[in-house]
Motif scaffolding. Structure first.
Motif, PDB file in Angstrom:
ATOM      1  N   ALA A  31       0.841  -1.199   0.000  1.00 35.80           N
ATOM      2  CA  ALA A  31       0.000   0.000   0.000  1.00 35.80           C
ATOM      3  C   ALA A  31       0.877   1.250   0.000  1.00 35.80           C
ATOM      4  CB  ALA A  31      -0.922  -0.005   1.212  1.00 35.80           C
ATOM      5  N   ALA A  32       2.029   1.179   0.679  1.00 34.04           N
ATOM      6  CA  ALA A  32       2.964   2.304   0.693  1.00 34.04           C
ATOM      7  C   ALA A  32       3.530   2.556  -0.699  1.00 34.04           C
ATOM      8  CB  ALA A  32       4.089   2.034   1.685  1.00 34.04           C
ATOM      9  N   ARG A  33       3.781   1.495  -1.456  1.00 35.28           N
ATOM     10  CA  ARG A  33       4.245   1.676  -2.842  1.00 35.28           C
ATOM     11  C   ARG A  33       3.190   2.391  -3.679  1.00 35.28           C
ATOM     12  NH1 ARG A  33       6.543  -3.497  -1.629  1.00 35.28           N
ATOM     13  NH2 ARG A  33       8.821  -3.476  -1.920  1.00 35.28           N
ATOM     14  N   TYR A  34       1.948   2.029  -3.466  1.00 33.23           N
ATOM     15  CA  TYR A  34       0.850   2.703  -4.163  1.00 33.23           C
ATOM     16  C   TYR A  34       0.864   4.185  -3.810  1.00 33.23           C
ATOM     17  CZ  TYR A  34      -4.072   3.949  -5.189  1.00 33.23           C
ATOM     18  OH  TYR A  34      -5.228   4.559  -5.628  1.00 33.23           O
ATOM     19  N   ALA A  35       1.028   4.496  -2.521  1.00 34.30           N
ATOM     20  CA  ALA A  35       1.059   5.886  -2.081  1.00 34.30           C
ATOM     21  C   ALA A  35       2.249   6.625  -2.676  1.00 34.30           C
ATOM     22  CB  ALA A  35       1.106   5.950  -0.553  1.00 34.30           C
ATOM     23  N   GLN A  36       3.378   5.939  -2.770  1.00 31.34           N
ATOM     24  CA  GLN A  36       4.581   6.562  -3.321  1.00 31.34           C
ATOM     25  C   GLN A  36       4.340   7.049  -4.747  1.00 31.34           C
ATOM     26  OE1 GLN A  36       8.009   3.912  -3.809  1.00 31.34           O
ATOM     27  NE2 GLN A  36       9.346   5.566  -3.122  1.00 31.34           N
ATOM     28  N   TYR A  37       3.687   6.214  -5.543  1.00 28.29           N
ATOM     29  CA  TYR A  37       3.430   6.586  -6.935  1.00 28.29           C
ATOM     30  C   TYR A  37       2.257   7.548  -7.064  1.00 28.29           C
ATOM     31  CZ  TYR A  37       6.865   3.460  -8.978  1.00 28.29           C
ATOM     32  OH  TYR A  37       8.053   2.884  -9.358  1.00 28.29           O
ATOM     33  N   LEU A  38       1.174   7.319  -6.326  1.00 29.52           N
ATOM     34  CA  LEU A  38      -0.004   8.168  -6.497  1.00 29.52           C
ATOM     35  C   LEU A  38       0.257   9.591  -6.002  1.00 29.52           C
ATOM     36  CD1 LEU A  38      -2.944   8.298  -7.428  1.00 29.52           C
ATOM     37  CD2 LEU A  38      -3.632   7.761  -5.086  1.00 29.52           C
TER      38      LEU A  38
END
Length: 345
Positions: A52-59
């Motif tokens: 989920a943190a990777r998603y946040a990093q990109y979004l």
């Protein structure tokens, strides 16, 4: 029906339930991230929450132009933790009980930095170290493998991002309304057709690849398959794969490609180039030619916004992991060696 399957099926209800309830805390989190003394974000997480943190990093990087780094929690347990000047710190944890994640938040507080927690337990120890708590609102998750808390985490991040975007929610209301229905339709289709993933049973290695926001999806897919079936699985962006790890893509394994509308996504040429060393291929995509080119093709609805596509594409990974776990003969609700709350330091 296993608890895991019930929770996969319940994901659309979770998203529907937090659609309005999540905006208040998302707005508070966005307010902290807009502070004049904040110019980057550090995220602490483990396991599924790391994805989920990777998603946040990109979004957040894509939509709010906010640089986001992933914390190394081990560094924060010593006498000289990293300096967090001009950073905000976000922790993501479904249980909120992991000591090392709380230590990152506590370090940020000690340095006078703003802190945010996304958690499914509003009474957890992590909450005490957070200025703003963004609840997942996923309800009790009984199966050890996280599914609905993962989608709830992505949903929370997407709401924060929307609050930071110049136009806010204005151009997205229809998509917030449609999202639970999109997830429900994907769950129904993927679970009803999960036997199509049977050929993956027994492969020596599954290599999942994606780019941009779908990098979080391939990492979560690999994690779920490994957790539930014991089949070794790993995830890479395509550029990282071809910089060396591609040597492990062999005919005894499988290649899992996720590709939806965005810049520089894997295409048919990518699949054909990578499949020369692979055995089976899986494509989870919104391009019919790519779906048709794979041994196992999974269609994602075309035209989804970049921020929504990962919430839909990951359902195929959950269904495959469930099916391969069922075929392994193990307890999919309590996979070997795993616990719902993992206390790392």
């Amino acid at each position: 029906m296993s608890q895991l399957e019930q929770e996969i099926r319940g994901q659309s209800s979770v998203l529907a339930g937090r659609a309005e309830a999540g905006w208040g805390s998302a707005s508070e989190a966005a307010r902290l991230l807009r502070r004049e003394d904040v110019d980057h974000l550090v995220i602490a997480a483990r396991g599924t929450s790391d994805n989920a943190a990777r998603y946040a990093q990109y979004l957040l990087g894509l939509e709010a132009r906010l640089p986001v780094g992933l914390a190394a929690p081990w560094l924060y347990g010593g006498p000289q933790p990293p300096r967090l000047s001009r950073a905000a710190v976000l922790a993501i944890s479904q249980s909120g009980r992991s000591p090392d994640i709380r230590t990152v938040l506590a370090t940020a507080q000690a340095q006078g930095r703003p802190t945010i927690a996304i958690t499914n337990d509003a009474s957890s120890p992590m909450v005490d170290a957070a200025d703003v708590v963004v609840p997942m609102l996923a309800g009790a998750e009984q199966s050890v493998a996280a599914t609905k808390t993962y989608l709830a985490s992505l949903h929370a991040v997407a709401q924060i991002s929307a609050c930071l975007a110049p136009r806010g929610r204005a151009d997205r209301d229809q998509w917030w309304e449609r999202l639970p229905h999109l997830v429900s339709a994907a769950v129904d289709e993927q679970l009803s057709r999960r036997a199509r993933f049977d050929p993956l049973n027994g492969v020596q290695l599954i290599t999942a690849v994606g780019r941009g926001l779908q990098l979080s999806t391939v990492h979560e897919t690999a994690l779920k398959i490994r957790e539930l079936s014991g089949i070794p699985a790993e995830a890479f962006s395509v550029p990282d794969l071809v910089h060396g790890p591609i040597a492990g893509v062999r005919t005894t394994g499988a290649l899992w490609v996720v590709s939806t509308k965005a810049r520089e996504q894997p295409d048919v040429a990518t699949l054909r180039g990578l499949r020369q060393g692979a055995g089976l291929t899986v494509a989870v995509a919104d391009v019919p030619e790519l779906v048709d080119a794979a041994d196992i093709g999974v269609t994602v609805p075309a035209g989804l916004p970049e921020w929504i596509a990962p919430m839909v594409a990951v359902i195929a990974g959950q269904a495959a992991a469930l099916r391969l776990g069922e075929l392994s003969g193990g307890d999919v609700d309590h996979p070997h060696g795993l616990h719902k709350v993992t206390l790392t330091r």
